[in-house]
Design an enzyme around this catalytic site. Structure first.
Site, short mmCIF file in Angstrom:
data_model
loop_
_atom_site.label_atom_id
_atom_site.label_comp_id
_atom_site.label_asym_id
_atom_site.label_seq_id
_atom_site.Cartn_x
_atom_site.Cartn_y
_atom_site.Cartn_z
N ARG A 1 124.69 34.25 24.85
CA ARG A 1 123.26 34.23 25.11
C ARG A 1 122.70 32.82 25.12
O ARG A 1 121.97 32.44 26.01
CB ARG A 1 122.51 35.05 24.05
CG ARG A 1 122.54 36.52 24.31
CD ARG A 1 122.24 37.29 23.08
NE ARG A 1 123.29 37.10 22.09
CZ ARG A 1 123.36 37.71 20.94
NH1 ARG A 1 122.40 38.53 20.57
NH2 ARG A 1 124.36 37.49 20.11
N LYS B 1 129.88 43.43 6.72
CA LYS B 1 128.54 43.79 7.22
C LYS B 1 128.27 45.23 6.83
O LYS B 1 129.16 46.08 6.93
CB LYS B 1 128.52 43.70 8.75
CG LYS B 1 128.33 42.30 9.31
CD LYS B 1 128.10 42.39 10.82
CE LYS B 1 128.10 41.03 11.48
NZ LYS B 1 128.07 41.12 12.95
N HIS C 1 124.23 44.35 25.93
CA HIS C 1 125.63 44.79 25.84
C HIS C 1 126.02 45.57 27.10
O HIS C 1 127.08 45.33 27.68
CB HIS C 1 125.84 45.72 24.64
CG HIS C 1 125.66 45.09 23.29
ND1 HIS C 1 124.89 45.66 22.30
CD2 HIS C 1 126.17 43.95 22.76
CE1 HIS C 1 124.93 44.91 21.22
NE2 HIS C 1 125.70 43.85 21.46
N SER D 1 120.91 43.16 18.71
CA SER D 1 120.79 44.40 17.94
C SER D 1 119.83 44.21 16.78
O SER D 1 119.08 45.13 16.43
CB SER D 1 122.16 44.82 17.40
OG SER D 1 123.04 45.10 18.46
#
Ligand code: ADP
Length: 156
Positions: free
Chosen positions: A90, A41, A17, A128
């Site tokens: 990614r 979430k 990040h 994460s």
């Protein structure tokens, strides 16, 4: 003036990040890192802690600020007069979700453009959730998260 929003969960912020934020800060006049409050979430780190950790990680970057928002991202972008949404990519697996989200945001706000930066190869497997997993099992995350938050993330 180009203002961009970098939205995410940042649960917690990682070096991947921070790399996107740093590169974004060199491309745009202002970067607003926005922790999106996602009701679907349940985060490992409380919102206030995530904000605190991001602030500690970006304090050396003069044109980066940190905020949070509960609601639609495009509404937040409009409120901040931001014409750009910044996201990181990614792998191919990120593409499908990001493609759908960018298309939806374009539908909702045609004047807000989504810009993607490719991850640096060394961070391409960093997320994460990987960081949380390592912390839970007592592993070393010093190469994965900003130095400024190392002592914070030990307390998961
Ligand atoms: P979200 O829940 O919205 O995906 P994240 O906090 O996981 O939020 O990620 C925010 C943004 O940062 C996303 O665009 C994600 O693809 C990107 N990102 C996450 N990890 C990396 C990394 N290692 N390298 C580059 N971009 C990344």
């Amino acid at each position: 003036m180009s203002v961009c929003i970098y939205p995410g969960s940042f649960d917690p912020i990682t070096l991947g990040h921070l790399d996107i934020i740093t590169r974004g800060s060199q491309m745009f006049d202002q970067v607003i890192v926005c922790v999106m409050v996602n009701t679907q979430k349940s985060p490992a780190f409380p919102l206030e802690k995530r904000l605190e950790m991001i602030k500690a990680s970006v304090k050396h970057l003069g044109n980066v600020s940190v905020d949070s928002h509960a609601g639609l991202l495009v509404d937040y972008a409009k409120k901040q007069n931001a014409g750009i949404i910044l996201r990181g990519l990614r792998a191919v697996s990120d593409f499908e979700n990001e493609f759908a989200m960018a298309a939806m945001n374009r539908q909702l706000a045609g004047d807000v453009e989504t810009v993607f930066l490719m991850t640096r190869t060394e961070y391409s497997f960093l997320s994460s959730s990987v960081v949380r997993e390592i912390i839970r099992f007592g592993g070393d995350v010093s190469e994965l998260v900003p130095k400024a938050i190392l002592s914070d993330v030990k307390e998961l």
